[in-house]
Write a protein that holds these residues in place. Structure first.
Motif, PDB file in Angstrom:
ATOM      1  N   LYS A   1       0.806  -1.224   0.000  1.00 26.23           N
ATOM      2  CA  LYS A   1       0.000   0.000   0.000  1.00 26.23           C
ATOM      3  C   LYS A   1       0.841   1.277   0.000  1.00 26.23           C
TER       4      LYS A   1
ATOM      5  N   THR B   1      -6.583  -7.468 -11.998  1.00 26.16           N
ATOM      6  CA  THR B   1      -6.872  -7.070 -10.620  1.00 26.16           C
ATOM      7  C   THR B   1      -5.642  -7.391  -9.780  1.00 26.16           C
TER       8      THR B   1
ATOM      9  N   ILE C   1      -6.971  -3.324  -6.280  1.00 25.22           N
ATOM     10  CA  ILE C   1      -6.950  -2.213  -7.234  1.00 25.22           C
ATOM     11  C   ILE C   1      -6.847  -2.789  -8.644  1.00 25.22           C
ATOM     12  N   SER C   2      -7.601  -2.205  -9.554  1.00 28.82           N
ATOM     13  CA  SER C   2      -7.606  -2.705 -10.930  1.00 28.82           C
ATOM     14  C   SER C   2      -6.465  -2.084 -11.726  1.00 28.82           C
TER      15      SER C   2
ATOM     16  N   LYS D   1      -7.431   1.278 -13.053  1.00 28.17           N
ATOM     17  CA  LYS D   1      -7.301   2.368 -12.087  1.00 28.17           C
ATOM     18  C   LYS D   1      -5.851   2.847 -12.003  1.00 28.17           C
TER      19      LYS D   1
ATOM     20  N   SER E   1      -4.316   6.689 -13.159  1.00 23.84           N
ATOM     21  CA  SER E   1      -3.972   7.521 -11.999  1.00 23.84           C
ATOM     22  C   SER E   1      -2.602   8.179 -12.184  1.00 23.84           C
TER      23      SER E   1
ATOM     24  N   ILE F   1      -0.687   3.855  -3.461  1.00 27.31           N
ATOM     25  CA  ILE F   1      -1.690   2.805  -3.670  1.00 27.31           C
ATOM     26  C   ILE F   1      -2.763   2.839  -2.589  1.00 27.31           C
TER      27      ILE F   1
ATOM     28  N   ILE G   1      -5.870   5.021  -3.324  1.00 23.58           N
ATOM     29  CA  ILE G   1      -6.807   4.755  -4.417  1.00 23.58           C
ATOM     30  C   ILE G   1      -7.329   3.303  -4.435  1.00 23.58           C
ATOM     31  N   MET G   2      -6.836   2.461  -3.516  1.00 28.74           N
ATOM     32  CA  MET G   2      -7.280   1.063  -3.512  1.00 28.74           C
ATOM     33  C   MET G   2      -8.676   0.948  -2.887  1.00 28.74           C
ATOM     34  N   LYS G   3      -9.368  -0.133  -3.221  1.00 26.36           N
ATOM     35  CA  LYS G   3     -10.671  -0.430  -2.639  1.00 26.36           C
ATOM     36  C   LYS G   3     -10.466  -1.250  -1.372  1.00 26.36           C
TER      37      LYS G   3
END
Length: 451
Positions: free
Chosen positions: A147, A170, A184-185, A188, A192, A198, A201-203
């Motif tokens: 991350k 993914t 994160i895809s 994305k 970015s 990371i 913007i990660m889910k």
């Protein structure tokens, strides 16, 4: 495909191997796999091996995944150790696990010869997961990120490691001790700015499954969230692998086949029909046929119990097949819809009363319609007496209502008992409804005809 096969066979017989190679390398890898399968059946195995060896190494490894386990065994037994080593190095880890599960011991030993100590440890770990579980489906070939990486660092990492990963679309963000922190895809990342972290913007709302989760539940999760890959975690939320959509498609096909077999009162089998022995097919069918045959004796006992009714009004016998068939068909309709809805996750055990209420209304509409049409046929066309016509039609209404409710409820009961709902399908429901409809028929006959 047939024309291609005939052309390849002709070229092989003419020993025009250069033309064979030029022809097949332009095929899709799936088609090449099908072609090799056909060659093994049409020609000598050695000719199929010859064609396999004509393929470039990377294509050969890809094609290997698209042929049956029987053909894989024949190829492994025929190719050199060096050729086998390259294939084992190139195929994905989950495909190798599937291969090891299918192969006999001597072939497994030959394959494992080309794996190092760490790989063997992982292989043993994967083979110990329960059959049909998420752990047995997953692969370890995924892209993991940290991350604190920037987007630029992440993209560089994907370029460096992504070539040997099963999917890069993914990426999975892991923290200390491989804890799954986010996803994160690739899309994305590409869209970015390079200097963004990371973690920003990660889910964090991650859909995942446990290693021991049943494969049917895995398929349901894929379908519900429209996924192309799914992370698999252990009890401590550590990322242990991912499942990709290609494996789930196989699971859905397998589960659907199993349900069809159960609904036809056949013990499930993973073998293809033409590859399954006669004795095995007979054994898979015989157990259920014996159960249904014995249970059908209840119908005979009911008829014997009401023998006095039949002797008094013999014509009642003529309508028994129609009543039993209609009841069985009505129950099967409801059971099929409910079983499919359970499989899709549309119906839960808590919805039992809703299902009963819906089927009650449907059955009344259907039952009244069938009874009215039947009354016109029996009374006006066949000239049967009014009381007997009324007896048959009232029985038909009760039979349809009973059949549809039984057909809808039994699969839900099976689900509640953690059984496969598909076992509560046509044959079993028909047997239950037959006995119930006869009881209703003779009871109504006694009441109306005063027998």
């Amino acid at each position: 495909m047939k024309k291609d096969l005939e052309n390849i066979v002709y070229l092989i017989k003419e020993k025009r191997y250069t033309e064979v190679r030029k022809t097949i390398i332009n095929f899709n890898s799936v088609h090449i796999g099908e072609l090799i399968e056909e060659l093994i059946e049409e020609l000598d195995v050695s000719e199929a091996i010859l064609v396999f060896r004509m393929l470039p190494k990377n294509l050969a490894a890809e094609v290997f995944n698209y042929i049956s386990s029987e053909s894989q065994e024949k190829i492994i037994s025929s190719i050199t150790d060096k050729e086998l080593e390259y294939i084992i190095e190139e195929i994905y880890f989950d495909d190798m696990i599937d291969l090891l599960e299918e192969m006999p011991a001597h072939v497994v030993k030959k394959i494992l010869k080309y794996s190092n100590v760490e790989e063997r440890k992982l292989i043993n770990e994967f083979l110990n997961y329960p059959d049909y579980s998420a752990g047995s489906l997953m692969t370890i070939e995924y892209v993991d990120l940290k991350k604190d990486m920037t987007v630029e660092e992440a993209l560089r990492h994907i370029k460096d490691t992504g070539l040997n990963k099963e999917t890069i679309y993914t990426c999975y963000v892991t923290g200390k001790r491989r804890k799954l922190d986010g996803i994160i895809s690739l899309r994305k990342l590409i869209l970015s700015d390079y200097d963004i972290k990371i973690k920003d913007i990660m889910k964090k709302d991650i859909v995942h499954v446990n290693t021991n989760e049943d494969q049917e539940e895995v398929a349901r999760v894929f379908r519900k969230y429209d996924l192309i890959s799914l992370p698999v975690v252990d009890l401590e939320n550590r990322l242990t692998g991912i499942i990709t959509i290609d494996d789930v498609v196989d699971v859905i096909d397998q589960e659907n086949t199993e349900d069809f077999q159960r609904m036809a009162a056949i013990s499930p089998s993973e073998e293809e029909y033409l590859n399954t022995g006669v004795w095995t097919l007979a054994k898979n069918r015989l157990v259920w046929l014996i159960i249904l045959m014995v249970s059908a004796t209840f119908t005979g006992h009911i008829i014997k119990k009401f023998e006095d009714v039949l002797q008094s009004v013999v014509i009642l016998t003529a309508f028994i097949p129609m009543l039993m068939d209609t009841g069985g068909n009505a129950g099967s309709q409801s059971a099929t819809l409910v079983i499919r809805s359970i499989a899709l996750g549309e119906i839960k055990v808590k919805d039992t009363l809703k299902v009963i209420w819906k089927e009650l209304r449907v059955s009344l509409i259907v039952g009244i319609s069938l009874s009215f049409i039947n009354f016109l046929r029996i009374y006006f066309i066949e000239k049967v007496s009014l009381y007997i016509s009324v007896t048959v039609c009232i029985t038909l209404l009760f039979t349809v209502v009973l059949a549809k409710i039984v057909g809808a409820v039994l699969p839900i009961i099976a689900k509640k008992l953690k059984l496969d709902p598909a076992i509560m399908a046509s044959p079993l429901i028909t047997t239950i409804v037959d006995a119930a409809s006869l009881m209703v028929y003779f009871s109504i006959a006694r009441a109306i005809l005063h027998i």
